[in-house]
Motif scaffolding. Sequence first.
Motif, PDB file in Angstrom:
ATOM      1  N   VAL A 148      61.406  55.270  87.340  1.00  0.00           N
ATOM      2  CA  VAL A 148      60.902  54.328  86.335  1.00  0.00           C
ATOM      3  C   VAL A 148      59.968  54.992  85.337  1.00  0.00           C
ATOM      4  O   VAL A 148      59.559  54.373  84.365  1.00  0.00           O
ATOM      5  N   VAL A 175      58.871  46.897  85.399  1.00  0.00           N
ATOM      6  CA  VAL A 175      57.932  45.774  85.384  1.00  0.00           C
ATOM      7  C   VAL A 175      57.471  45.403  86.785  1.00  0.00           C
ATOM      8  O   VAL A 175      56.287  45.136  87.022  1.00  0.00           O
ATOM      9  N   ILE A 176      58.397  45.401  87.752  1.00  0.00           N
ATOM     10  CA  ILE A 176      58.037  44.911  89.082  1.00  0.00           C
ATOM     11  C   ILE A 176      57.354  45.970  89.938  1.00  0.00           C
ATOM     12  O   ILE A 176      56.705  45.619  90.933  1.00  0.00           O
ATOM     13  N   THR A 177      57.459  47.250  89.583  1.00  0.00           N
ATOM     14  CA  THR A 177      56.845  48.300  90.410  1.00  0.00           C
ATOM     15  C   THR A 177      55.339  48.109  90.573  1.00  0.00           C
ATOM     16  O   THR A 177      54.829  48.114  91.702  1.00  0.00           O
ATOM     17  N   VAL A 229      69.049  47.458  81.958  1.00  0.00           N
ATOM     18  CA  VAL A 229      68.380  46.252  82.434  1.00  0.00           C
ATOM     19  C   VAL A 229      67.791  46.470  83.826  1.00  0.00           C
ATOM     20  O   VAL A 229      66.718  45.953  84.152  1.00  0.00           O
ATOM     21  N   TRP A 230      68.454  47.261  84.668  1.00  0.00           N
ATOM     22  CA  TRP A 230      67.913  47.582  85.988  1.00  0.00           C
ATOM     23  C   TRP A 230      66.634  48.408  85.853  1.00  0.00           C
ATOM     24  O   TRP A 230      65.662  48.184  86.554  1.00  0.00           O
ATOM     25  N   LYS A 254      64.534  48.565  83.267  1.00  0.00           N
ATOM     26  CA  LYS A 254      63.429  47.765  82.736  1.00  0.00           C
ATOM     27  C   LYS A 254      62.858  46.834  83.796  1.00  0.00           C
ATOM     28  O   LYS A 254      61.635  46.646  83.883  1.00  0.00           O
ATOM     29  N   THR A 255      63.734  46.255  84.610  1.00  0.00           N
ATOM     30  CA  THR A 255      63.268  45.363  85.676  1.00  0.00           C
ATOM     31  C   THR A 255      62.416  46.120  86.681  1.00  0.00           C
ATOM     32  O   THR A 255      61.335  45.652  87.078  1.00  0.00           O
ATOM     33  N   CYS A 256      62.853  47.293  87.071  1.00  0.00           N
ATOM     34  CA  CYS A 256      62.084  48.100  88.035  1.00  0.00           C
ATOM     35  C   CYS A 256      60.755  48.543  87.445  1.00  0.00           C
ATOM     36  O   CYS A 256      59.740  48.608  88.160  1.00  0.00           O
ATOM     37  N   ALA A 286      59.536  43.345  75.909  1.00  0.00           N
ATOM     38  CA  ALA A 286      60.161  42.146  75.354  1.00  0.00           C
ATOM     39  C   ALA A 286      59.856  41.935  73.874  1.00  0.00           C
ATOM     40  O   ALA A 286      60.708  41.450  73.126  1.00  0.00           O
ATOM     41  N   TRP A 288      55.836  44.168  80.576  1.00  0.00           N
ATOM     42  CA  TRP A 288      56.889  43.213  80.208  1.00  0.00           C
ATOM     43  C   TRP A 288      56.745  42.809  78.749  1.00  0.00           C
ATOM     44  O   TRP A 288      57.734  42.737  78.016  1.00  0.00           O
TER      45      TRP A 288
END
Length: 253
Positions: free
Chosen positions: A20, A241-243, A234-235, A237-239, A119, A115
């Motif tokens: 990430v 943010v959630i890390t 997209v995977w 970016k999601t990782c 965004a 995020w």
Amino acid sequence: MQLVEISLVMILLGLLLGFVGAGGSGFIIAILTVVFGYPIHTALGTALAAMFFSSFSGSVSHYREGNMVFKTGIVVGAAGALGAWFSSGWSSLIPEDKLGWMTSGMLFASGLALWFRLAFMRNKAAQTGKPVIVPTWGYWINAVIVGGVTGALSGLFGIGSTPFIQLGLMLLLGLPMRYAAGTTMLVIIPIALAGGAGYFTMGFLDVPLLIAVVVGTMSGSYVGAKFTKRVPAVWLKTCMVITPMIGATILLL
């Protein structure tokens, strides 16, 4: 034996952080305190100092790629170092239980800031030309503000403040995302060095622990970075943010 276990766990963590592109100090803090039982002040000092090594190598790479506004990074980083040095001393005045909750809250805020950047800062991301810096007093005052505030956050909570630094560089100094990302790596170097030194002077920096963390995370990050371009955006970016939010959740356990 425990240091070996820590180094092995940090290799696994480094795989995620390399993937990430994060410093992961918050995640390191969570693992050291919750899993291995280290006092949070020691975990904060170790995680902050560990960022120096990862940021240095990343900074050299970004400089060679032309992704850095060097003078701006120096000014922001110098202000950040002062903020980190002083705030690391304030950290010792906060009780461990309260500091854990506060650090967890900052990690959640870091995820939300990241995020927001992903965004809502697409126009900045689309800019590819090197920014033209107009050296006005207002510009350099904003640079000092960005550095001082983010450095204080790093020193107090042991986190890298990467999303906050990048947002400050983009919103207040007008840097495109590419240059904000590269310049941020330079900014973190003096922040990590000054903050780590502050914790060391207070006896909260465990050098053998630091070595175990650095060896593990840098080894894992080298491998993890090779997967960044091999998964859907997209995977990734999601990782990203959630890390930090996962680290915050672990810290609350």
